[in-house]
Design an enzyme around this catalytic site. Structure first.
Site, PDB file in Angstrom:
ATOM      1  N   PRO A  11       0.792  -1.223   0.000  1.00 62.22           N
ATOM      2  CG  PRO A  11       0.003  -0.991   2.173  1.00 62.22           C
ATOM      3  CD  PRO A  11       0.640  -1.984   1.244  1.00 62.22           C
ATOM      4  CG  ASN A  12      -0.166   4.208   1.466  1.00 62.77           C
ATOM      5  OD1 ASN A  12      -1.171   4.741   1.035  1.00 62.77           O
ATOM      6  ND2 ASN A  12      -0.139   3.590   2.640  1.00 62.77           N
ATOM      7  NE  ARG A  19       4.150   6.580   1.665  1.00 60.47           N
ATOM      8  CZ  ARG A  19       4.350   5.325   2.008  1.00 60.47           C
ATOM      9  NH1 ARG A  19       4.751   4.445   1.097  1.00 60.47           N
ATOM     10  NH2 ARG A  19       4.156   4.937   3.240  1.00 60.47           N
ATOM     11  CE1 TYR A  24       9.080   4.959   2.616  1.00 62.09           C
ATOM     12  CE2 TYR A  24       7.535   6.787   2.772  1.00 62.09           C
ATOM     13  CZ  TYR A  24       8.012   5.584   3.244  1.00 62.09           C
ATOM     14  OH  TYR A  24       7.434   4.982   4.343  1.00 62.09           O
ATOM     15  CG  ASN A  75       8.367  -2.049  -0.035  1.00 66.01           C
ATOM     16  OD1 ASN A  75       7.851  -2.156   1.079  1.00 66.01           O
ATOM     17  ND2 ASN A  75       8.965  -0.940  -0.441  1.00 66.01           N
ATOM     18  CB  ALA A  78       1.702   0.092   6.359  1.00 65.89           C
ATOM     19  CG  HIS A  81       5.499  -2.213  10.089  1.00 72.52           C
ATOM     20  ND1 HIS A  81       6.809  -2.640  10.130  1.00 72.52           N
ATOM     21  CD2 HIS A  81       5.459  -1.219   9.164  1.00 72.52           C
ATOM     22  CE1 HIS A  81       7.524  -1.914   9.277  1.00 72.52           C
ATOM     23  NE2 HIS A  81       6.732  -1.044   8.673  1.00 72.52           N
ATOM     24  CG  ASP A  88      -0.308 -17.242   8.516  1.00 76.11           C
ATOM     25  OD1 ASP A  88       0.806 -17.335   9.069  1.00 76.11           O
ATOM     26  OD2 ASP A  88      -1.386 -17.225   9.141  1.00 76.11           O
ATOM     27  CD  GLU A  99      10.654  -7.616   5.594  1.00 74.28           C
ATOM     28  OE1 GLU A  99      10.834  -8.756   6.090  1.00 74.28           O
ATOM     29  OE2 GLU A  99      10.396  -6.614   6.291  1.00 74.28           O
ATOM     30  CG  HIS A 101      11.209  -2.385   4.277  1.00 69.40           C
ATOM     31  ND1 HIS A 101       9.837  -2.353   4.210  1.00 69.40           N
ATOM     32  CD2 HIS A 101      11.538  -3.532   4.910  1.00 69.40           C
ATOM     33  CE1 HIS A 101       9.350  -3.438   4.791  1.00 69.40           C
ATOM     34  NE2 HIS A 101      10.370  -4.178   5.221  1.00 69.40           N
ATOM     35  CG  LEU A 102      11.638   2.220  -1.430  1.00 71.35           C
ATOM     36  CD1 LEU A 102      10.359   2.987  -1.702  1.00 71.35           C
ATOM     37  CD2 LEU A 102      12.593   2.300  -2.603  1.00 71.35           C
ATOM     38  CB  SER A 103      12.680   4.242   4.583  1.00 73.28           C
ATOM     39  OG  SER A 103      11.705   3.375   5.149  1.00 73.28           O
ATOM     40  NE  ARG A 108      10.345   5.967   8.203  1.00 70.27           N
ATOM     41  CZ  ARG A 108       9.364   5.717   7.326  1.00 70.27           C
ATOM     42  NH1 ARG A 108       9.490   4.724   6.461  1.00 70.27           N
ATOM     43  NH2 ARG A 108       8.282   6.468   7.321  1.00 70.27           N
ATOM     44  NE  ARG A 112       7.363   4.248   9.703  1.00 65.43           N
ATOM     45  CZ  ARG A 112       6.224   4.360   8.983  1.00 65.43           C
ATOM     46  NH1 ARG A 112       5.849   3.389   8.196  1.00 65.43           N
ATOM     47  NH2 ARG A 112       5.497   5.453   9.046  1.00 65.43           N
TER      48      ARG A 112
HETATM   49  C1  DQA Z   1       8.344   0.924   3.523  1.00 62.54           C
HETATM   50  C2  DQA Z   1       8.487   1.120   5.040  1.00 62.54           C
HETATM   51  C3  DQA Z   1       7.159   0.907   5.745  1.00 62.54           C
HETATM   52  O1  DQA Z   1       7.312   1.111   7.143  1.00 62.54           O
HETATM   53  C4  DQA Z   1       6.123   1.891   5.234  1.00 62.54           C
HETATM   54  O2  DQA Z   1       4.871   1.643   5.836  1.00 62.54           O
HETATM   55  C5  DQA Z   1       6.024   1.881   3.749  1.00 62.54           C
HETATM   56  C6  DQA Z   1       7.249   1.805   2.957  1.00 62.54           C
HETATM   57  C7  DQA Z   1       9.642   1.278   2.780  1.00 62.54           C
HETATM   58  O3  DQA Z   1       9.756   0.892   1.614  1.00 62.54           O
HETATM   59  O4  DQA Z   1      10.518   1.936   3.328  1.00 62.54           O
HETATM   60  O5  DQA Z   1       4.933   2.015   3.182  1.00 62.54           O
HETATM   61  O6  DQA Z   1       8.042  -0.440   3.269  1.00 62.54           O
END
Ligand code: DQA
Length: 146
Positions: A11-12, A19, A24, A75, A78, A81, A88, A99, A101-103, A108, A112
């Site tokens: 998501p997002n 964003r 990011y 990725n 959210a 978490h 599952d 897995e 994550h950009l950040s 943070r 997270r």
């Molecule tokens: C994220 C880190 C997550 O905590 C956050 O909710 C995201 C992006 C990242 O790519 O850094 O949506 O997965």
């Protein structure tokens, strides 16, 4: 099994570019997709790149990956978490997941720092921006070459 990789974004992540650019960066999801496609092509691998804001859709994509692809770069956004269901699904699919994550989630907020996905992932890359996706794809490429 074909040498196909799935890159799945939660998501997002469709909002990348606008964003929270201080967190990011300015790259859009289309930029990340182009980078992933170039990286997979250099490894001789096919790649499918997707994003969804719907948890059930993500779960179905993970199920459908079973026996069909050699790895998933995920990725989960959210859902990392929050989602036992995605964890599952990964266990049920028996497809190796990296897995990404950009950040750097560990720099943070405390919420997270915990990931439901990490215990069922083969590895985790965070904080390296879109290069994290490339490193994950290259890792699957190296594995495929034995
Ligand atoms: C994220 C880190 C997550 O905590 C956050 O909710 C995201 C992006 C990242 O790519 O850094 O949506 O997965």
């Amino acid at each position: 099994m074909s040498l196909t990789l799935l890159v799945l974004n939660g998501p997002n992540l469709n909002m990348l570019g606008t964003r929270e650019p201080s967190v990011y960066g300015h790259e859009t999801l289309a930029d990340v997709q182009a980078l992933c496609e170039r990286t997979a092509a250099a490894q001789g691998m096919a790649l499918e790149f997707r994003q969804t804001n719907h948890e059930g859709e993500m779960i179905e994509w993970i199920h459908q990956a079973r026996g069909r692809v050699s790895g998933i770069v995920l990725n989960p956004g959210a859902w990392t978490h929050t989602s036992v269901a995605i964890r599952d699904a990964i266990s049920a699919a028996e497809v190796p997941v990296i897995e990404v994550h950009l950040s750097n989630v560990h720099k943070r907020e405390a919420f997270r720092h915990h990931s439901y996905v990490s215990p069922v992932a083969v590895g985790v890359i965070c904080g390296l921006g879109s290069n994290g996706y490339c490193l994950a794809i290259e890792h699957f490429g190296h594995l495929a070459k034995g």
